[in-house]
Write a protein that holds these residues in place. Structure first.
Motif, PDB file in Angstrom:
ATOM      1  N   UNK A  15      34.986  45.890  45.818  1.00 56.22           N
ATOM      2  CA  UNK A  15      34.447  47.102  45.229  1.00 56.22           C
ATOM      3  C   UNK A  15      34.830  48.300  46.097  1.00 56.22           C
ATOM      4  N   UNK A  22      33.575  41.815  45.286  1.00 52.49           N
ATOM      5  CA  UNK A  22      32.835  42.093  44.057  1.00 52.49           C
ATOM      6  C   UNK A  22      33.005  41.017  43.004  1.00 52.49           C
ATOM      7  N   UNK A  23      34.189  40.453  42.919  1.00 57.21           N
ATOM      8  CA  UNK A  23      34.444  39.480  41.865  1.00 57.21           C
ATOM      9  C   UNK A  23      35.780  38.809  42.145  1.00 57.21           C
ATOM     10  N   UNK A  35      35.403  37.470  37.296  1.00 57.79           N
ATOM     11  CA  UNK A  35      34.349  36.460  37.445  1.00 57.79           C
ATOM     12  C   UNK A  35      33.409  36.854  38.585  1.00 57.79           C
ATOM     13  N   UNK A  36      32.107  36.908  38.343  1.00 58.17           N
ATOM     14  CA  UNK A  36      31.164  37.267  39.405  1.00 58.17           C
ATOM     15  C   UNK A  36      31.048  36.158  40.446  1.00 58.17           C
ATOM     16  N   UNK A  37      30.617  36.537  41.637  1.00 55.69           N
ATOM     17  CA  UNK A  37      30.449  35.560  42.724  1.00 55.69           C
ATOM     18  C   UNK A  37      29.074  34.923  42.617  1.00 55.69           C
TER      19      UNK A  37
ATOM     20  N   UNK B 284      30.937  36.564  33.148  1.00 50.39           N
ATOM     21  CA  UNK B 284      32.357  36.829  33.348  1.00 50.39           C
ATOM     22  C   UNK B 284      32.805  37.820  32.277  1.00 50.39           C
ATOM     23  N   UNK B 309      34.617  43.738  36.463  1.00 50.40           N
ATOM     24  CA  UNK B 309      33.204  44.048  36.662  1.00 50.40           C
ATOM     25  C   UNK B 309      33.029  44.370  38.137  1.00 50.40           C
ATOM     26  N   UNK B 310      32.597  45.589  38.450  1.00 44.28           N
ATOM     27  CA  UNK B 310      32.492  46.019  39.851  1.00 44.28           C
ATOM     28  C   UNK B 310      31.113  45.736  40.426  1.00 44.28           C
ATOM     29  N   UNK B 312      27.836  43.336  39.366  1.00 43.61           N
ATOM     30  CA  UNK B 312      27.403  42.350  38.383  1.00 43.61           C
ATOM     31  C   UNK B 312      25.903  42.407  38.171  1.00 43.61           C
ATOM     32  N   UNK B 320      34.665  48.619  36.005  1.00 45.05           N
ATOM     33  CA  UNK B 320      35.636  49.482  36.678  1.00 45.05           C
ATOM     34  C   UNK B 320      36.958  49.428  35.931  1.00 45.05           C
TER      35      UNK B 320
END
Lengths: 62, 349
Positions: A15, A22-23, A35-37, B284, B309-310, B312, B320
């Motif tokens: 980010x 960030x992902x 994909x989110x962490x 996601x 996605x900056x 979540x 973003x």
């Protein structure tokens, strides 16, 4: 019975505002994906499974 | 009627709501495909919202599509080309759904009834299967079906730990019509067995014949040993339930608005999307192609060079876009740029 996602081009995203990871950006089953962490997210769980299995490497963001 | 006169004779117990633990059991909602046919792949392929299939074999073609059956929408799988290899761990998954653990944990140790309507063009044994949260315990029963429309109901007692926790993970798996001739078969039907078993040695391997299909609707899982009439819910109610797992932000519409934001610096802009319901986990983000979107600011339009996605979250994820150089601080509107565009948020199990 593994989920068998085809994951390629995995890159760690950062980010710009916080500088924190960030992902993960990846192509999963042919689709571009952010994909989110989050271990509860099925895509992240599968990315981590494949990384631990040695079949996927996450590249650092450029 | 005075309240005092209402008793069991005055209340139709079949009308009580929220009996059905299955989301989209009427197959009404199909956010991903909009009713279009999909080729079932080796990883999870959604035929309708919350209704999934897989074809792990390198043979044949299984086509999935939201369809109709009687007065209902349905989910249909067709062997448009026969699958020829169901040996070892090769399988056609049939149709399956994954109830969330906290929605079914209370059923542990209880008798439940699974019911549905299925249309086939073949006669034989249709495997119906429930597996525990970790796929380590399985219950298989064969439903005898004839070519045409069949009403199926199966009652069984869940084990004490079929569902392992009151959380947002997978509670159990319900599968109908699984095909495999080796690893996932069991000779035991009508009882819980150890292992990951989804079909029996007596089940019909329907996908081995070109043109064979299963067409399912009114899928219901409820407490008790009796199948009650299918609990029909409104489309809006069912859509809201499905949006906990998947959100279609835009699909096939040009100039569809996504979010309003601002340039943080000269290339990165940010904005939030407020979701209609809290999602199961941070979703996601996936989208059709960068060229299918645009960022409009200061009288100009730029295609993104990155979409992520900056920040979540389950309610207001922050998106973003990166673009070519613009002016930091300018407001921006993001839209689709053609009818090929789609953008999805996925928090499925």
């Amino acid at each position: 019975m593994e989920t068998n996602m085809n994951i390629t081009d995995a890159t760690q995203g950062t980010d710009p505002m916080s500088g924190d990871p960030s992902s993960i950006q990846a192509t999963i089953d042919g689709q571009l994906m952010s994909v989110p962490l989050d271990p509860s997210n099925r895509h992240y769980a599968e990315i981590m499974r494949q990384v631990e299995a040695g079949t996927l490497v996450i590249a650092e963001a450029e | 009627m005075a309240v005092s006169t209402i008793d069991n004779n005055g209340v139709n117990l079949g009308q009580l709501g929220n009996r059905n633990m299955i989301i989209n059991g009427g197959m009404q909602v199909d956010q991903r495909n909009g009713g279009a046919a999909v080729t079932v792949g080796s990883s999870n392929t959604f035929v309708a919202d919350r209704i999934v299939s897989r074809n792990s074999t390198a043979t044949g073609t299984i086509t999935g599509q939201q369809s109709t059956l009687g007065n209902s929408k349905s989910a249909k799988l067709t062997a448009t080309a026969a699958v020829t290899d169901l040996t070892a761990v090769a399988f056609v998954h049939g149709l399956f759904t994954l109830p969330e653990a906290q929605d079914v944990y209370h059923l542990n140790g209880q008798t439940v009834t699974l019911s549905f309507v299925v249309e086939t063009n073949w006669t034989g044994n249709l495997p119906v299967n429930i597996r525990s949260h970790d796929d380590a315990r399985s219950y298989v029963v064969d439903a005898a079906v004839v070519s045409g429309i069949n009403n199926v109901s199966v009652s069984l007692t869940l084990e004490a730990a079929t569902v392992d926790a009151i959380d947002n993970g997978k509670g159990l798996t319900i599968t109908i019509g699984f095909n495999n001739e080796a690893t996932y078969q069991t000779a035991t039907t009508g009882a819980w067995v150890a292992g990951n078993k989804l079909t029996s040695t007596s089940s019909t391997q329907w996908a081995k014949t070109t043109g064979n299909f299963i067409n399912i609707t009114n899928l219901q899982l409820e407490a008790g040993d009796t199948a009650t009439p299918f609990e029909h819910r409104s489309y809006g109610d069912e859509l809201a339930r499905c949006q906990r797992y998947f959100n279609n932000l835009t699909y096939g519409v040009s100039n569809s608005a996504l979010f309003v934001g601002a340039y943080y610096n000269t290339i990165s802009l940010y904005g939030n999307i407020s979701l209609p319901t809290t999602m199961r986990v941070s979703p996601s983000l996936t989208y059709s192609a960068l060229a299918d979107f645009k960022a409009l600011s200061n009288g100009g339009s730029q295609p993104p060079t990155l979409i992520v996605v900056s920040a979540h979250g389950t309610e207001r994820p922050e998106i973003q876009f990166n673009t070519s150089a613009r002016t930091a601080g300018h407001a921006v509107f993001t839209r689709t740029s053609n009818t090929s565009a789609w953008m999805h948020l996925d928090a499925e199990l």
